[in-house]
Motif scaffolding. Structure first.
Motif, PDB file in Angstrom:
ATOM      1  N   ARG A  54      36.207  29.941  39.593  1.00  0.00           N
ATOM      2  CA  ARG A  54      35.175  30.882  39.059  1.00  0.00           C
ATOM      3  C   ARG A  54      35.423  32.461  39.573  1.00  0.00           C
ATOM      4  NH1 ARG A  54      31.612  30.056  35.899  1.00  0.00           N
ATOM      5  NH2 ARG A  54      30.130  31.734  36.617  1.00  0.00           N
ATOM      6  N   ARG A  55      36.360  32.438  40.454  1.00  0.00           N
ATOM      7  CA  ARG A  55      36.794  33.962  40.687  1.00  0.00           C
ATOM      8  C   ARG A  55      36.950  34.939  39.300  1.00  0.00           C
ATOM      9  NH1 ARG A  55      41.147  33.156  45.235  1.00  0.00           N
ATOM     10  NH2 ARG A  55      41.751  31.256  43.759  1.00  0.00           N
ATOM     11  N   PRO A  56      36.636  36.115  39.538  1.00  0.00           N
ATOM     12  CA  PRO A  56      37.082  37.025  38.229  1.00  0.00           C
ATOM     13  C   PRO A  56      38.555  36.947  38.107  1.00  0.00           C
ATOM     14  CG  PRO A  56      36.483  38.318  40.025  1.00  0.00           C
ATOM     15  CD  PRO A  56      36.123  37.018  40.347  1.00  0.00           C
ATOM     16  N   ALA A  57      38.954  37.072  36.782  1.00  0.00           N
ATOM     17  CA  ALA A  57      40.201  37.200  36.372  1.00  0.00           C
ATOM     18  C   ALA A  57      40.749  38.462  36.860  1.00  0.00           C
ATOM     19  CB  ALA A  57      40.358  37.051  34.956  1.00  0.00           C
ATOM     20  N   ASP A  58      42.067  38.868  37.442  1.00  0.00           N
ATOM     21  CA  ASP A  58      42.325  39.835  37.952  1.00  0.00           C
ATOM     22  C   ASP A  58      44.047  39.927  37.789  1.00  0.00           C
ATOM     23  OD1 ASP A  58      43.788  38.535  39.913  1.00  0.00           O
ATOM     24  OD2 ASP A  58      42.262  38.483  41.465  1.00  0.00           O
ATOM     25  N   SER A  59      44.556  41.046  37.930  1.00  0.00           N
ATOM     26  CA  SER A  59      45.756  41.320  37.667  1.00  0.00           C
ATOM     27  C   SER A  59      46.199  41.150  36.038  1.00  0.00           C
ATOM     28  CB  SER A  59      46.887  40.336  38.323  1.00  0.00           C
ATOM     29  OG  SER A  59      46.710  40.607  39.718  1.00  0.00           O
ATOM     30  N   VAL A  60      45.134  41.693  35.507  1.00  0.00           N
ATOM     31  CA  VAL A  60      45.188  41.728  33.756  1.00  0.00           C
ATOM     32  C   VAL A  60      45.182  43.200  33.495  1.00  0.00           C
ATOM     33  CG1 VAL A  60      43.859  40.943  32.097  1.00  0.00           C
ATOM     34  CG2 VAL A  60      43.702  39.659  33.954  1.00  0.00           C
ATOM     35  N   SER A  61      46.150  43.493  32.658  1.00  0.00           N
ATOM     36  CA  SER A  61      46.352  44.727  32.263  1.00  0.00           C
ATOM     37  C   SER A  61      45.405  45.104  30.935  1.00  0.00           C
ATOM     38  CB  SER A  61      47.918  44.996  31.672  1.00  0.00           C
ATOM     39  OG  SER A  61      48.056  44.374  30.358  1.00  0.00           O
ATOM     40  N   TRP A  62      45.270  46.381  30.432  1.00  0.00           N
ATOM     41  CA  TRP A  62      44.532  46.530  29.386  1.00  0.00           C
ATOM     42  C   TRP A  62      44.925  46.157  28.107  1.00  0.00           C
ATOM     43  CZ3 TRP A  62      44.792  48.849  24.702  1.00  0.00           C
ATOM     44  CH2 TRP A  62      43.553  49.561  24.029  1.00  0.00           C
ATOM     45  N   GLU A 134      37.461  41.352  51.988  1.00  0.00           N
ATOM     46  CA  GLU A 134      38.747  41.733  51.481  1.00  0.00           C
ATOM     47  C   GLU A 134      39.371  40.866  50.423  1.00  0.00           C
ATOM     48  OE1 GLU A 134      41.359  43.906  54.009  1.00  0.00           O
ATOM     49  OE2 GLU A 134      39.856  45.098  54.564  1.00  0.00           O
ATOM     50  N   ARG A 135      38.487  40.149  49.723  1.00  0.00           N
ATOM     51  CA  ARG A 135      38.993  39.229  48.629  1.00  0.00           C
ATOM     52  C   ARG A 135      38.046  39.101  47.547  1.00  0.00           C
ATOM     53  NH1 ARG A 135      35.973  34.582  49.401  1.00  0.00           N
ATOM     54  NH2 ARG A 135      34.957  34.320  51.363  1.00  0.00           N
ATOM     55  N   PRO A 136      38.275  38.752  46.362  1.00  0.00           N
ATOM     56  CA  PRO A 136      37.231  38.395  45.164  1.00  0.00           C
ATOM     57  C   PRO A 136      36.306  37.162  45.542  1.00  0.00           C
ATOM     58  CG  PRO A 136      39.475  37.854  44.565  1.00  0.00           C
ATOM     59  CD  PRO A 136      39.791  38.461  45.972  1.00  0.00           C
ATOM     60  N   HIS A 137      35.263  37.259  44.764  1.00  0.00           N
ATOM     61  CA  HIS A 137      34.376  36.047  45.159  1.00  0.00           C
ATOM     62  C   HIS A 137      34.072  35.766  43.663  1.00  0.00           C
ATOM     63  CE1 HIS A 137      33.208  36.467  49.452  1.00  0.00           C
ATOM     64  NE2 HIS A 137      33.707  37.714  49.236  1.00  0.00           N
ATOM     65  N   PRO A 138      33.502  34.159  43.765  1.00  0.00           N
ATOM     66  CA  PRO A 138      32.943  33.583  42.503  1.00  0.00           C
ATOM     67  C   PRO A 138      31.967  34.458  41.927  1.00  0.00           C
ATOM     68  CG  PRO A 138      33.316  32.048  43.889  1.00  0.00           C
ATOM     69  CD  PRO A 138      33.602  33.404  44.728  1.00  0.00           C
ATOM     70  N   VAL A 139      32.192  34.470  40.466  1.00  0.00           N
ATOM     71  CA  VAL A 139      31.224  35.628  39.741  1.00  0.00           C
ATOM     72  C   VAL A 139      29.769  34.907  39.745  1.00  0.00           C
ATOM     73  CG1 VAL A 139      32.727  36.195  38.165  1.00  0.00           C
ATOM     74  CG2 VAL A 139      31.600  34.299  37.185  1.00  0.00           C
ATOM     75  N   GLY A 140      28.590  35.725  39.624  1.00  0.00           N
ATOM     76  CA  GLY A 140      27.371  35.279  39.641  1.00  0.00           C
ATOM     77  C   GLY A 140      26.657  34.835  40.783  1.00  0.00           C
ATOM     78  N   GLU A 141      27.219  35.113  41.873  1.00  0.00           N
ATOM     79  CA  GLU A 141      26.762  34.727  43.182  1.00  0.00           C
ATOM     80  C   GLU A 141      25.562  35.805  43.456  1.00  0.00           C
ATOM     81  OE1 GLU A 141      29.604  33.902  45.998  1.00  0.00           O
ATOM     82  OE2 GLU A 141      29.744  31.828  45.485  1.00  0.00           O
TER      83      GLU A 141
END
Length: 214
Positions: A54-62, A134-141
């Motif tokens: 449930r970490r946010p999707a990253d490395s996603v282009s527009w 220095e890392r993404p976290h699960p959304v909604g926490e």
């Protein structure tokens, strides 16, 4: 791509928002009709069908984000919001499908009726360099804003529909919100960032919006 994960959209009331740009010292006001915005950024689970992530999707282009919006719209029986002609993308504003928020919609939703740089103390609402490890976290926490929207600040920057000063930067698109690697001063409701729509980097993601008919 498996897009079967449910998306919870929250109704955002219309209103007026004033945006600003520090580089040009300009300010402009936008009137907004009501719309819907996802409670959280799109997750890796939604984007890449990675069960339990449930970490946010990253490395996603527009461009990736726009294609995902159309694919999810088709999956859910909605009219896709975007038409592609090579690298040109046109928004069908009458379509009921998923789309990226405009920059004005994003800031209006982020502020949720507040007028300060943040809608609550930063560590209560955002993952940034000072608390993220220095890392993404699960959304909604963390704590949502008054509209019930999580992670509007921090975690990942979010693509918006708009071009950023096209006379100077061409097709560069707007990013908002700050990310997990940013210092606290970048995680503010008014901060604008820009990048080429082909950029893929590990602190940039997006969240879904939909227009409300009528």
């Amino acid at each position: 791509m498996d897009v079967t994960a449910p998306t919870r959209l929250i109704a955002v009331p219309g209103g007026r928002v004033t945006l600003s740009d520090r580089r040009t010292s300009s300010r402009w006001t936008v009137d907004l009709a009501p719309y819907r915005l996802a409670a959280c950024p799109v997750t890796r689970e939604q984007y890449a069908a990675v069960a339990g992530d449930r970490r946010p999707a990253d490395s996603v282009s527009w461009y990736d984000a726009v294609r995902f919006c159309n694919e999810l719209s088709r999956h859910d029986g909605l009219t896709p919001a975007y038409r592609h002609h090579g690298e040109e993308v046109h928004w069908d504003r009458a379509a009921d499908g998923y789309r990226l928020p405009t920059e004005a919609e994003w800031e209006h939703a982020c502020r949720a009726g507040t007028d300060g740089p943040r809608y609550a103390p930063l560590d209560e609402i955002a993952w940034h360099r000072g608390n993220s490890g220095e890392r993404p976290h699960p959304v909604g926490e963390l704590r949502p804003n008054r509209f019930g929207l999580h992670d509007m600040l921090g975690n990942v920057w979010e693509w918006c529909w708009d071009r950023y000063d096209p006379e100077v930067y061409g097709d560069y698109r707007v990013l908002r919100g700050g990310g997990w690697f940013d210092e606290h001063w970048s995680c503010r409701a008014s901060v604008r960032r820009r990048s080429h729509p082909t950029l893929r980097i590990d602190d940039v993601g997006f969240r879904l919006a939909r227009s409300i008919a009528g």
